[in-house]
Write a protein that holds these residues in place. Structure first.
Motif, PDB file in Angstrom:
ATOM      1  N   UNK A 177      16.878  -0.891 -28.275  1.00 21.75           N
ATOM      2  CA  UNK A 177      16.220   0.089 -29.118  1.00 21.75           C
ATOM      3  C   UNK A 177      16.826   1.465 -28.957  1.00 21.75           C
ATOM      4  N   UNK A 178      16.445   2.376 -29.877  1.00 19.25           N
ATOM      5  CA  UNK A 178      16.989   3.731 -29.853  1.00 19.25           C
ATOM      6  C   UNK A 178      15.919   4.793 -30.033  1.00 19.25           C
ATOM      7  N   UNK A 179      14.651   4.391 -30.047  1.00 22.59           N
ATOM      8  CA  UNK A 179      13.565   5.347 -30.220  1.00 22.59           C
ATOM      9  C   UNK A 179      12.998   5.813 -28.895  1.00 22.59           C
ATOM     10  N   UNK A 180      11.922   6.598 -28.973  1.00 20.79           N
ATOM     11  CA  UNK A 180      11.329   7.158 -27.774  1.00 20.79           C
ATOM     12  C   UNK A 180      10.892   6.086 -26.783  1.00 20.79           C
ATOM     13  N   UNK A 181      10.314   4.992 -27.270  1.00 22.18           N
ATOM     14  CA  UNK A 181       9.864   3.938 -26.360  1.00 22.18           C
ATOM     15  C   UNK A 181      11.034   3.369 -25.564  1.00 22.18           C
ATOM     16  N   UNK A 182      12.168   3.118 -26.227  1.00 19.27           N
ATOM     17  CA  UNK A 182      13.338   2.576 -25.547  1.00 19.27           C
ATOM     18  C   UNK A 182      13.914   3.578 -24.556  1.00 19.27           C
ATOM     19  N   UNK A 183      14.074   4.812 -24.989  1.00 18.07           N
ATOM     20  CA  UNK A 183      14.695   5.827 -24.139  1.00 18.07           C
ATOM     21  C   UNK A 183      13.831   6.146 -22.925  1.00 18.07           C
ATOM     22  N   UNK A 204      24.973   6.619 -32.458  1.00 13.70           N
ATOM     23  CA  UNK A 204      24.621   7.802 -31.677  1.00 13.70           C
ATOM     24  C   UNK A 204      23.097   7.881 -31.575  1.00 13.70           C
ATOM     25  N   UNK A 205      22.640   8.486 -30.509  1.00  4.44           N
ATOM     26  CA  UNK A 205      21.217   8.675 -30.319  1.00  4.44           C
ATOM     27  C   UNK A 205      20.770   9.986 -30.940  1.00  4.44           C
ATOM     28  N   UNK A 206      19.586   9.981 -31.516  1.00  9.47           N
ATOM     29  CA  UNK A 206      19.002  11.197 -32.069  1.00  9.47           C
ATOM     30  C   UNK A 206      18.002  11.771 -31.075  1.00  9.47           C
ATOM     31  N   UNK A 207      18.075  13.087 -30.877  1.00 16.28           N
ATOM     32  CA  UNK A 207      17.169  13.773 -29.973  1.00 16.28           C
ATOM     33  C   UNK A 207      16.483  14.914 -30.724  1.00 16.28           C
ATOM     34  N   UNK A 208      15.176  14.981 -30.569  1.00 10.85           N
ATOM     35  CA  UNK A 208      14.453  16.113 -31.145  1.00 10.85           C
ATOM     36  C   UNK A 208      14.832  17.390 -30.401  1.00 10.85           C
ATOM     37  N   UNK A 209      14.778  18.506 -31.108  1.00 13.35           N
ATOM     38  CA  UNK A 209      15.094  19.784 -30.500  1.00 13.35           C
ATOM     39  C   UNK A 209      13.844  20.390 -29.863  1.00 13.35           C
ATOM     40  N   UNK A 210      14.053  21.369 -29.018  1.00  7.99           N
ATOM     41  CA  UNK A 210      12.930  22.079 -28.404  1.00  7.99           C
ATOM     42  C   UNK A 210      12.084  22.688 -29.513  1.00  7.99           C
ATOM     43  N   UNK A 211      10.762  22.480 -29.498  1.00 11.50           N
ATOM     44  CA  UNK A 211       9.933  22.991 -30.598  1.00 11.50           C
ATOM     45  C   UNK A 211       9.963  24.507 -30.685  1.00 11.50           C
ATOM     46  N   UNK A 257       7.902   4.660 -45.777  1.00 10.61           N
ATOM     47  CA  UNK A 257       7.252   4.149 -44.569  1.00 10.61           C
ATOM     48  C   UNK A 257       8.261   3.547 -43.601  1.00 10.61           C
ATOM     49  N   UNK A 258       9.327   2.934 -44.143  1.00  7.41           N
ATOM     50  CA  UNK A 258      10.308   2.246 -43.308  1.00  7.41           C
ATOM     51  C   UNK A 258      11.357   3.176 -42.727  1.00  7.41           C
ATOM     52  N   UNK A 259      11.622   4.310 -43.388  1.00  2.83           N
ATOM     53  CA  UNK A 259      12.774   5.129 -42.991  1.00  2.83           C
ATOM     54  C   UNK A 259      12.430   6.536 -42.525  1.00  2.83           C
ATOM     55  N   UNK A 260      11.312   7.090 -42.968  1.00  6.60           N
ATOM     56  CA  UNK A 260      11.003   8.479 -42.615  1.00  6.60           C
ATOM     57  C   UNK A 260      10.693   8.606 -41.128  1.00  6.60           C
ATOM     58  N   UNK A 261      11.090   9.728 -40.566  1.00  8.16           N
ATOM     59  CA  UNK A 261      10.829  10.008 -39.146  1.00  8.16           C
ATOM     60  C   UNK A 261      11.323   8.852 -38.282  1.00  8.16           C
ATOM     61  N   UNK A 262      12.608   8.580 -38.411  1.00  5.30           N
ATOM     62  CA  UNK A 262      13.212   7.445 -37.710  1.00  5.30           C
ATOM     63  C   UNK A 262      13.312   7.655 -36.210  1.00  5.30           C
ATOM     64  N   UNK A 263      13.949   6.707 -35.516  1.00  4.65           N
ATOM     65  CA  UNK A 263      13.998   6.745 -34.054  1.00  4.65           C
ATOM     66  C   UNK A 263      14.653   8.019 -33.522  1.00  4.65           C
ATOM     67  N   UNK A 264      14.004   8.630 -32.553  1.00  3.04           N
ATOM     68  CA  UNK A 264      14.535   9.831 -31.902  1.00  3.04           C
ATOM     69  C   UNK A 264      13.835  10.012 -30.568  1.00  3.04           C
ATOM     70  N   UNK A 265      14.534  10.624 -29.639  1.00  2.00           N
ATOM     71  CA  UNK A 265      13.969  10.880 -28.325  1.00  2.00           C
ATOM     72  C   UNK A 265      13.445  12.299 -28.215  1.00  2.00           C
ATOM     73  N   UNK A 267      12.879  15.972 -26.707  1.00  2.00           N
ATOM     74  CA  UNK A 267      13.827  16.910 -26.116  1.00  2.00           C
ATOM     75  C   UNK A 267      13.723  16.949 -24.594  1.00  2.00           C
ATOM     76  N   UNK A 268      12.500  16.801 -24.074  1.00  2.00           N
ATOM     77  CA  UNK A 268      12.301  16.923 -22.633  1.00  2.00           C
ATOM     78  C   UNK A 268      12.784  15.699 -21.855  1.00  2.00           C
ATOM     79  N   UNK A 269      13.143  14.622 -22.558  1.00  2.00           N
ATOM     80  CA  UNK A 269      13.588  13.389 -21.913  1.00  2.00           C
ATOM     81  C   UNK A 269      15.113  13.318 -21.798  1.00  2.00           C
ATOM     82  N   UNK A 270      15.808  14.064 -22.613  1.00  2.00           N
ATOM     83  CA  UNK A 270      17.255  13.871 -22.772  1.00  2.00           C
ATOM     84  C   UNK A 270      18.017  13.972 -21.454  1.00  2.00           C
ATOM     85  N   UNK A 271      17.781  15.017 -20.698  1.00  2.00           N
ATOM     86  CA  UNK A 271      18.537  15.189 -19.461  1.00  2.00           C
ATOM     87  C   UNK A 271      18.246  14.075 -18.479  1.00  2.00           C
TER      88      UNK A 271
END
Length: 424
Positions: A177-183, A204-211, A257-265, A267-271
């Protein structure tokens, strides 16, 4: 006969029951409170969404996450991740204050009967209800990649199947997987002494930015508005306009429903992830074979190269697939008769979350192809609860008064202080 039986006691079920009770309906709430959060997420996980967008819904905006944290001297600040354990405890606190007493009953069958429904449980006598709201959460819809399904059960599991990851200490674990649960699962495994490897089809993995701060210059806030689902106009639309999503053509809604807001980690988990977890990106799983007590995964790269990965265990953090056919507690004939969204397997719903079967309402993941991606998140409970209860009230009014087979049952329960509870 009860006005409404709510099946499921997670954020959606609790919110619906709170609104129904406040509206004066005779409501029963069946399920284990906050079960997915308490039983199916590893210790050490954090809430990905912001605390202010993670409130359960009660009339007049009462009993928020911030209210709960204030009573415990805890912080619920924008930009500060909140432990899942704190959110679970908030849900339990909300249940005690805002909702009718939860009956910890396992619902086994919902069947039409007369002008209403017969609801059977594993713990007690059947219930009769004029209307039913199914807020069953995500667990009936766990998705495993087809390649894993031929493996012996002990060789693989879903990420939602683990509370304690220390059992994998010292072992190689492939996380799909490549979403938050997997990461986050892979990171927690590494921090628990396991040797995880992430496998993902994405290159490539997608990461949310600092809010961004809540308080910003007006022009900046206009360009990138905050919403319960993130920053930006698109996220704002999914968050604030589910009613507009429902008016779109069915194929468009299904695609959103299937594609919006796709898998991403987060920001605080990336490091934490990048320091400890190796990743095979752009790898497609096409085969899985048990070799003794280990599992051999056959992977294919985007260029067609074959790669073999051996692991002691495989964890599929591959999400959930909404599908009415997996809702075994719902009568098969009723299930087959429901109008669905386009070519999909989710119910087509009215603006008030009522299905094509009068009196049967849905909430949560199964409603995403009708109302959009906010229904995949806790934030969607705020949009759902009041509207669904308004639909129940409209349905009850349309039917007219029905005889109460037990006398004034609502008065009896109120006099007793709470409904009868069937415990596991």
């Amino acid at each position: 006969m009860d006005d409404l039986v709510v099946v499921g006691a997670g954020p959606y079920g609790l919110s619906i029951a709170a609104h129904a009770a406040a509206a004066g309906l005779g409501v029963r709430l069946l399920g284990r409170p906050m079960a997915s959060w308490r039983d199916h997420m590893p210790v050490g996980m954090y809430l990905k969404s912001e605390p202010w967008s993670s409130n359960l819904s009660a009339p007049e905006g009462r009993y928020t996450l911030a209210d709960y944290c204030a009573t415990r001297g805890l912080s619920a600040e924008h930009g500060t991740p909140l432990p899942i354990g704190t959110f679970s405890a908030y849900g339990m606190w909300f249940a005690r204050r805002a909702a009718p007493q939860v009956e910890e009953a396992t619902v086994t069958e919902v069947t039409p009967q007369g002008g209403g429904f017969l609801v059977r449980t594993a713990e007690g006598p059947p219930l009769l209800a004029r209307t039913v709201a199914l807020a069953v959460g995500v667990m009936p819809f766990v998705h495993h990649p087809p390649a894993l399904r031929e493996l012996p059960p002990g060789h693989y599991s879903h990420s939602s199947g683990h509370r304690d990851l220390t059992r994998f200490a010292g072992r190689e674990v492939a996380v799909l997987g490549a979403g938050q649960a997997a990461l986050e699962t892979a990171t927690l495994l590494a921090e628990a002494g396991a040797r995880p490897c992430l496998v993902a089809r994405r290159s490539r993995l997608n990461w949310n930015t600092v809010p961004q701060p809540l308080s910003r210059p007006p022009l900046r806030a206009l360009r990138e508005p905050h919403s319960g689902l993130g920053t930006g106009w698109r996220s704002w639309a999914w968050s604030e306009l589910p009613w507009a999503v429902r008016r779109l053509p069915a194929p468009t809604r299904e695609r959103i429903a299937a594609t919006a807001l796709g898998p991403a980690g987060a920001w605080w988990l990336r490091d934490r992830f990048e320091r400890r977890v190796p990743a095979l990106l752009g790898h497609h799983l096409h085969r899985a074979v048990a070799v003794g007590e280990r599992t051999r995964l056959g992977l294919t790269t985007r260029s067609g190269e074959s790669v073999v990965l051996d692991a002691a265990h495989v964890i599929a953090a591959t999400g959930f697939t909404p599908d009415l056919e997996r809702l075994g507690l719902l009568d098969a004939g009723l299930r087959a008769s429901l109008a669905t969204v386009g070519d999909g397997r989710t119910p087509e719903l009215s603006p008030r979350f009522e299905s094509s079967w009068p009196g049967l309402f849905f909430a949560g993941l199964l409603t995403a192809p009708s109302f959009g991606p906010s229904m995949r998140f806790v934030h969607g409970a705020g949009f759902t609860a009041g509207r669904l209860v308004a639909g129940v009230r409209k349905r009850l009014g349309a039917r007219g008064p029905l005889p109460d087979v037990t006398g004034d049952a609502r008065h009896d329960r109120a006099a007793a202080g709470h409904p009868k509870t069937y415990l596991r």
